[in-house]
Design an enzyme around this catalytic site. Structure first.
Site, PDB file in Angstrom:
ATOM      1  N   THR A 123      54.045  65.748  -6.565  1.00 20.05           N
ATOM      2  CA  THR A 123      54.252  66.640  -7.639  1.00 20.05           C
ATOM      3  C   THR A 123      53.141  66.790  -8.481  1.00 20.05           C
ATOM      4  O   THR A 123      52.790  65.601  -9.088  1.00 20.05           O
ATOM      5  CB  THR A 123      55.616  66.301  -8.349  1.00 20.05           C
ATOM      6  OG1 THR A 123      56.678  66.105  -7.423  1.00 20.05           O
ATOM      7  CG2 THR A 123      55.955  67.379  -9.482  1.00 20.05           C
ATOM      8  N   PHE A 153      61.764  68.082  -2.068  1.00 26.32           N
ATOM      9  CA  PHE A 153      63.058  68.080  -3.163  1.00 26.32           C
ATOM     10  C   PHE A 153      63.918  67.086  -2.580  1.00 26.32           C
ATOM     11  O   PHE A 153      65.106  67.270  -2.886  1.00 26.32           O
ATOM     12  CB  PHE A 153      63.733  69.513  -3.054  1.00 26.32           C
ATOM     13  CG  PHE A 153      62.713  70.479  -3.292  1.00 26.32           C
ATOM     14  CD1 PHE A 153      62.734  70.783  -5.048  1.00 26.32           C
ATOM     15  CD2 PHE A 153      62.172  71.556  -2.820  1.00 26.32           C
ATOM     16  CE1 PHE A 153      62.062  71.713  -5.310  1.00 26.32           C
ATOM     17  CE2 PHE A 153      61.458  72.528  -3.198  1.00 26.32           C
ATOM     18  CZ  PHE A 153      61.242  72.577  -4.903  1.00 26.32           C
ATOM     19  N   ASN A 213      63.361  70.368 -11.085  1.00 30.60           N
ATOM     20  CA  ASN A 213      63.905  69.157 -11.698  1.00 30.60           C
ATOM     21  C   ASN A 213      64.253  69.285 -13.147  1.00 30.60           C
ATOM     22  O   ASN A 213      65.074  68.796 -13.488  1.00 30.60           O
ATOM     23  CB  ASN A 213      62.588  68.020 -11.599  1.00 30.60           C
ATOM     24  CG  ASN A 213      62.879  67.431 -10.134  1.00 30.60           C
ATOM     25  OD1 ASN A 213      63.737  67.649  -9.455  1.00 30.60           O
ATOM     26  ND2 ASN A 213      61.999  66.573  -9.780  1.00 30.60           N
ATOM     27  N   CYS A 266      61.860  60.700 -10.863  1.00 31.79           N
ATOM     28  CA  CYS A 266      61.578  62.094 -10.914  1.00 31.79           C
ATOM     29  C   CYS A 266      61.975  62.857 -11.989  1.00 31.79           C
ATOM     30  O   CYS A 266      61.163  63.601 -12.677  1.00 31.79           O
ATOM     31  CB  CYS A 266      62.121  62.749  -9.525  1.00 31.79           C
ATOM     32  SG  CYS A 266      61.100  62.305  -8.165  1.00 31.79           S
TER      33      CYS A 266
HETATM   34  P1  NAD Z   1      56.038  55.878  -4.757  1.00 39.53           P
HETATM   35  O1  NAD Z   1      55.456  55.201  -5.953  1.00 39.53           O
HETATM   36  O2  NAD Z   1      57.298  55.213  -4.103  1.00 39.53           O
HETATM   37  O3  NAD Z   1      54.961  55.749  -3.519  1.00 39.53           O
HETATM   38  C1  NAD Z   1      53.605  56.105  -3.626  1.00 39.53           C
HETATM   39  C2  NAD Z   1      52.860  55.404  -2.715  1.00 39.53           C
HETATM   40  O4  NAD Z   1      51.482  55.716  -2.815  1.00 39.53           O
HETATM   41  C3  NAD Z   1      52.868  53.783  -2.938  1.00 39.53           C
HETATM   42  O5  NAD Z   1      53.114  53.099  -1.902  1.00 39.53           O
HETATM   43  C4  NAD Z   1      51.315  53.388  -3.416  1.00 39.53           C
HETATM   44  O6  NAD Z   1      51.170  52.160  -3.170  1.00 39.53           O
HETATM   45  C5  NAD Z   1      50.559  54.757  -2.569  1.00 39.53           C
HETATM   46  N1  NAD Z   1      49.252  54.856  -3.067  1.00 39.53           N
HETATM   47  C6  NAD Z   1      48.894  54.899  -4.510  1.00 39.53           C
HETATM   48  N2  NAD Z   1      47.651  55.260  -4.476  1.00 39.53           N
HETATM   49  C7  NAD Z   1      47.103  55.286  -3.269  1.00 39.53           C
HETATM   50  C8  NAD Z   1      45.925  55.553  -2.493  1.00 39.53           C
HETATM   51  N3  NAD Z   1      44.800  56.241  -3.092  1.00 39.53           N
HETATM   52  N4  NAD Z   1      45.803  55.696  -1.034  1.00 39.53           N
HETATM   53  C9  NAD Z   1      46.998  55.170  -0.420  1.00 39.53           C
HETATM   54  N5  NAD Z   1      48.166  54.926  -0.863  1.00 39.53           N
HETATM   55  C10 NAD Z   1      48.452  55.164  -2.385  1.00 39.53           C
HETATM   56  O7  NAD Z   1      56.320  57.244  -5.125  1.00 39.53           O
HETATM   57  P2  NAD Z   1      57.255  58.228  -4.435  1.00 39.53           P
HETATM   58  O8  NAD Z   1      58.518  58.196  -5.177  1.00 39.53           O
HETATM   59  O9  NAD Z   1      57.104  58.346  -2.970  1.00 39.53           O
HETATM   60  O10 NAD Z   1      56.515  59.799  -5.075  1.00 39.53           O
HETATM   61  C11 NAD Z   1      55.297  60.440  -4.660  1.00 39.53           C
HETATM   62  C12 NAD Z   1      55.115  61.666  -4.943  1.00 39.53           C
HETATM   63  O11 NAD Z   1      56.286  62.576  -4.532  1.00 39.53           O
HETATM   64  C13 NAD Z   1      55.359  61.836  -6.491  1.00 39.53           C
HETATM   65  O12 NAD Z   1      54.378  62.556  -6.929  1.00 39.53           O
HETATM   66  C14 NAD Z   1      56.710  62.166  -6.887  1.00 39.53           C
HETATM   67  O13 NAD Z   1      56.701  62.995  -8.122  1.00 39.53           O
HETATM   68  C15 NAD Z   1      56.892  63.056  -5.742  1.00 39.53           C
HETATM   69  N6  NAD Z   1      58.412  63.056  -5.321  1.00 39.53           N
HETATM   70  C16 NAD Z   1      59.268  62.119  -5.260  1.00 39.53           C
HETATM   71  C17 NAD Z   1      60.513  62.034  -5.060  1.00 39.53           C
HETATM   72  C18 NAD Z   1      61.494  60.897  -4.848  1.00 39.53           C
HETATM   73  O14 NAD Z   1      62.545  60.975  -4.796  1.00 39.53           O
HETATM   74  N7  NAD Z   1      60.743  59.691  -5.051  1.00 39.53           N
HETATM   75  C19 NAD Z   1      61.002  63.332  -4.616  1.00 39.53           C
HETATM   76  C20 NAD Z   1      60.391  64.552  -4.878  1.00 39.53           C
HETATM   77  C21 NAD Z   1      58.858  64.261  -5.078  1.00 39.53           C
END
Ligand code: NAD
Length: 441
Positions: A123, A153, A213, A266
């Site tokens: 996001t 989503f 959201n 989120c």
């Molecule tokens: P998360 O923290 O669970 O996972 C992110 C991962 O990225 C981690 O494992 C981290 O080690 C890795 N990472 C960070 N920098 C990196 C790099 N340079 N190279 C390789 N790996 C790297 O995050 P998430 O909950 O999966 O969310 C990810 C994105 O998706 C965010 O922008 C979030 O807002 C969006 N999002 C999340 C959800 C949700 O339900 N969690 C839903 C929709 C959107």
């Protein structure tokens, strides 16, 4: 050819695993432990159905995980799923997006032919995908580079279902060719072949994610505001009121339950993100500011429901059931339960007894320096306690029933943050309070 996913967290791992049922997928993560874990077929997160799908994908040789240094092979698709946490002023911290782009830039010449597609699933504020496109086209002027922003989503706890059966899919594309290429891939995943696919500009797609959201957060704060009114009116049951309202087909029941407000990674982050983005572009956001404010008072509201002031519990056993921000996940980011525990520890010096069926409480205690006592089961947690907070709506708590839960307590006093037992029969010796409940004094 392998689709490269950068970031193997909740989104990257879930999406990558689903993609791997049709395509070769490489998950890249900077967290070495996570990479090792995934390659053994273990999910570092609690998500229904994920582990089985992951094991199948690994056994079929369609999914592997690597650190950025280990990344090799051929591809023309990079998918960015890194975290975008809020910084101090609420604006999304895009440093991990920057690192992901550094990696892509480093690998393009070795790994890609002429065509390169970058898909952003993290996001990000409106304008980010276009700046990614500009940066890469400038750096690689002779390549055919396309960028897609496809907001995710999924709901944690329902990630696999939501990825296979999304209500709709939004595609913000730099150009029609990029859109066609990506849509032909993701279409393979959907159970329903008539899944609506909405095409728009990258900026509209980016804003759509925040708007969705923020609207859900608004519904939660709305329900909680109604609860604060209802709890002051004799004869009113807020569940009946909400139920009556959501039967109107224009008002969907989801996110309309009063309780502990919204938590997780989120809703709070994206609300902060949009408010802060709006401030930067000079747009007034009074409604969203209020939504934030209402959500902040949760601990205060819970403390007001206690039978005695918090300071009187210093040497007493206080129990907390549930630490995950909601049932179905082990995510504790912005968890109202942790906020409460921190307050009880800091303000009153209480060492709380805590239970959660899936959260790794040991790791969390060390990492975040909590003092709580970890309990293996509910009975251990509540035995001899003089006060209990119910903070996550785990079905197993509901299935035990209030009477069984309070039986081993020394003093049967329950603050039910989830309104789990508000409709249950209660013995007269139970002190029971729930958010939104009218209390005869
Ligand atoms: P998360 O923290 O669970 O996972 C992110 C991962 O990225 C981690 O494992 C981290 O080690 C890795 N990472 C960070 N920098 C990196 C790099 N340079 N190279 C390789 N790996 C790297 O995050 P998430 O909950 O999966 O969310 C990810 C994105 O998706 C965010 O922008 C979030 O807002 C969006 N999002 C999340 C959800 C949700 O339900 N969690 C839903 C929709 C959107």
């Amino acid at each position: 050819m392998s689709i490269i996913i950068i970031g193997a967290g909740y989104v990257g791992l879930s999406f990558g695993t689903v993609l791997a049922s049709h395509f070769d997928v490489t998950l890249v993560d900077i967290d070495k432990n996570k990479v090792v874990h995934i390659n053994k077929g273990h999910t570092p997160i609690h998500e229904d159905r994920l582990e089985l799908l992951l094991k199948n994908a690994i056994e079929a040789g369609r999914l592997k995980s690597v650190t950025p240094d280990e990344l090799t092979g051929k591809t023309d698709i990079f998918v960015i799923c890194v975290d975008t946490p809020d910084s101090d002023d609420g604006y999304p911290d895009l440093s991990r997006i920057e690192s992901a782009l550094d990696l892509i830039e480093k690998k393009i010449n070795d790994m890609c032919d002429d065509k390169v597609l970058i898909v952003v699933r993290s996001t990000v504020p409106p304008g980010t995908s276009r700046s990614i496109l500009d940066r890469l086209r400038k750096r690689f002027p002779n390549r055919n580079i396309g960028v897609i922003f496809q907001p995710e989503f999924l709901r944690q706890g329902w990630a696999i279902r939501d990825l296979l059966e999304p209500d709709r899919v939004i595609i913000g594309a730099s150009d029609p060719e990029a859109a066609e290429q990506w849509i032909s891939i993701i279409k393979e995943l959907f159970v329903k072949k008539d899944t609506p696919i909405l095409r728009m500009s990258m900026e509209s797609a980016e804003l759509s994610k925040y708007v969705a959201n923020c609207f859900l957060a608004t519904k939660v704060s709305f329900a909680n505001e109604i609860a604060t009114i209802a709890e002051r009116i004799p004869g009113v049951d807020v569940d009946d009121v909400i139920n009556g309202v959501v039967h109107d087909h224009r008002i969907h029941p989801s996110h309309m339950r009063p309780g502990l407000g919204f938590g997780g990674s989120c809703l709070p982050k994206d609300l902060n993100g949009l408010v802060s983005f709006a401030h930067r572009i000079g747009a007034p956001v009074e409604l969203l500011e209020s939504v934030k404010k209402i959500n902040k008072n949760v601990t205060e509201r819970l403390l007001r429901l206690m039978p005695r002031p918090v300071t009187e519990y210093v040497d007493k056993k206080v129990a907390v059931l549930g630490v995950a921000f909601k049932a179905g996940t082990d995510d504790t980011r912005s968890s109202p339960s942790l906020e409460l525990i921190r307050h009880l520890e800091k303000a009153a010096g209480i060492v709380v007894s805590v239970h959660d069926p899936v959260v790794d409480l040991e790791r969390l205690r060390v990492k975040e320096r909590y003092k709580y006592r970890i309990c293996k089961n509910v009975i251990d947690c509540v035995s001899n306690a003089e006060l209990l907070f119910i903070m996550t709506d785990w079905p197993e708590y509901y299935e035990m029933g209030l009477e069984s839960i309070v039986k081993p307590m020394k003093v049967r006093a329950v603050i039910d943050g989830r309104r789990m037992f508000v409709k249950s029969e209660r013995s007269s010796d139970i002190y029971y309070r729930a958010v939104g409940m009218y209390v005869h004094e």
